[in-house]
Motif scaffolding. Structure first.
Motif, mmCIF file in Angstrom:
data_model
loop_
_atom_site.group_PDB
_atom_site.id
_atom_site.type_symbol
_atom_site.label_atom_id
_atom_site.label_comp_id
_atom_site.label_asym_id
_atom_site.label_seq_id
_atom_site.Cartn_x
_atom_site.Cartn_y
_atom_site.Cartn_z
ATOM 1 N N VAL A 178 0.818 -1.212 0.000
ATOM 2 C CA VAL A 178 0.000 0.000 0.000
ATOM 3 C C VAL A 178 0.857 1.269 0.000
ATOM 4 N N CYS A 179 1.910 1.283 0.822
ATOM 5 C CA CYS A 179 2.703 2.508 1.000
ATOM 6 C C CYS A 179 4.115 2.426 0.421
ATOM 7 N N THR A 199 5.165 5.316 -1.652
ATOM 8 C CA THR A 199 5.072 6.634 -1.034
ATOM 9 C C THR A 199 6.346 6.898 -0.233
ATOM 10 N N ARG A 241 -10.461 -1.123 -1.215
ATOM 11 C CA ARG A 241 -9.699 0.059 -1.609
ATOM 12 C C ARG A 241 -8.523 0.223 -0.654
ATOM 13 N N THR A 242 -7.373 0.628 -1.185
ATOM 14 C CA THR A 242 -6.207 0.875 -0.344
ATOM 15 C C THR A 242 -5.712 2.301 -0.551
ATOM 16 N N ALA A 243 -5.100 2.866 0.484
ATOM 17 C CA ALA A 243 -4.565 4.226 0.403
ATOM 18 C C ALA A 243 -3.474 4.383 1.450
ATOM 19 N N CYS A 244 -2.500 5.232 1.159
ATOM 20 C CA CYS A 244 -1.409 5.507 2.082
ATOM 21 C C CYS A 244 -1.548 6.937 2.582
ATOM 22 N N ALA A 245 -1.727 7.092 3.876
ATOM 23 C CA ALA A 245 -1.882 8.426 4.465
ATOM 24 C C ALA A 245 -0.571 8.863 5.121
ATOM 25 N N VAL A 302 -7.969 10.315 3.452
ATOM 26 C CA VAL A 302 -7.998 9.568 2.191
ATOM 27 C C VAL A 302 -9.385 9.075 1.789
ATOM 28 N N ALA A 303 -10.392 9.175 2.667
ATOM 29 C CA ALA A 303 -11.679 8.533 2.350
ATOM 30 C C ALA A 303 -12.883 9.368 2.767
ATOM 31 N N SER A 310 -16.412 7.260 2.926
ATOM 32 C CA SER A 310 -16.626 7.710 1.540
ATOM 33 C C SER A 310 -18.112 7.775 1.208
#
Length: 219
Positions: free
Chosen positions: A87-88, A91, A124-128, A143-144, A159
């Motif tokens: 995921v990260c 980043t 869903r994946t996200a890197c904060a 992120v959501a 979301s």
């Protein structure tokens, strides 16, 4: 014979009492469960809410929307691995900031509230990237958005999903009952359920019938 009939009637009445009371038991809740990433890509049920949890740099946090029990062994887990690098990994780290990987699983259509559609089938994946003291709730908000909470600070929507409802208790048939927060305890106070009252009435009627039959045969 006179003793056996009332006893049999009473035993049958007790069984009916239990069966009549059973529909009052809830199957679970429709809610967003919160998970901590563990070794080997596994998930462990979070012991704190997202507004209290302060994940360290390199942590993975997961969310899953489903109809399930509010318990670590029975709640539905995110359907993607708790993999920070996946995921990260792309980043770049920034001095004075931490990276938190988020896995957001909107669940399956069968668990969606009536009239709503799951935003996406795959998690869903996200890197904060956040300040070191930031909470999981702040990471999620980064992120959501939009997020929705109820008056008790229970996370209701990520979301914008779902648009309505928040932690509804579900009957065995899957129909939503009165809204209640997932807490392991059923709402509604301590009075007897309708099913229990029906069962008690059945005990009385069957016991009386048994006594009447035994007296009739004894004549």
């Amino acid at each position: 014979m006179r003793r056996r009939l009332p006893a049999a009637a009473l035993a049958l009445g007790i069984v009916l009492t239990l069966l009549a009371a059973a529909p009052a038991l809830a199957a679970g809740y429709r809610y967003w469960s919160f998970w901590d990433g563990a070794d080997g890509g596994q998930w462990s049920y979070a012991t704190q809410g997202p507004s209290l949890a302060r994940p360290a740099d390199g942590s993975v946090q997961g969310f899953r929307f489903a109809v399930s029990k509010d318990a670590a062994a029975e709640a539905a887990k995110p359907r993607a691995a708790a993999d920070f690098e996946a995921v990260c990994g792309a980043t770049a780290p920034v001095e004075g900031r931490k990276r938190v990987a988020l896995v957001i699983d909107f669940g399956v259509q069968a668990d969606a509230p009536t009239g709503e559609v799951v935003p996406q089938e795959a998690p869903r994946t996200a890197c904060a990237q956040l300040a070191p003291e930031a909470t999981t709730a702040e990471a999620l908000a980064a992120v959501a958005k939009p997020l929705r909470y109820n008056s008790a600070a229970l996370l209701c929507a990520i979301s914008g999903y779902p648009q309505h409802g928040c932690g509804e208790q579900m009957a065995e048939t899957g129909a939503a009952q009165a809204s209640a927060e997932p807490s392991g305890s059923a709402p509604g106070g301590g009075g007897p359920s309708a099913g229990l009252l029906v069962g008690i009435a059945a005990v009385v009627v069957l016991a009386a019938a048994g006594v009447w039959q035994s007296r009739r045969r004894g004549r």
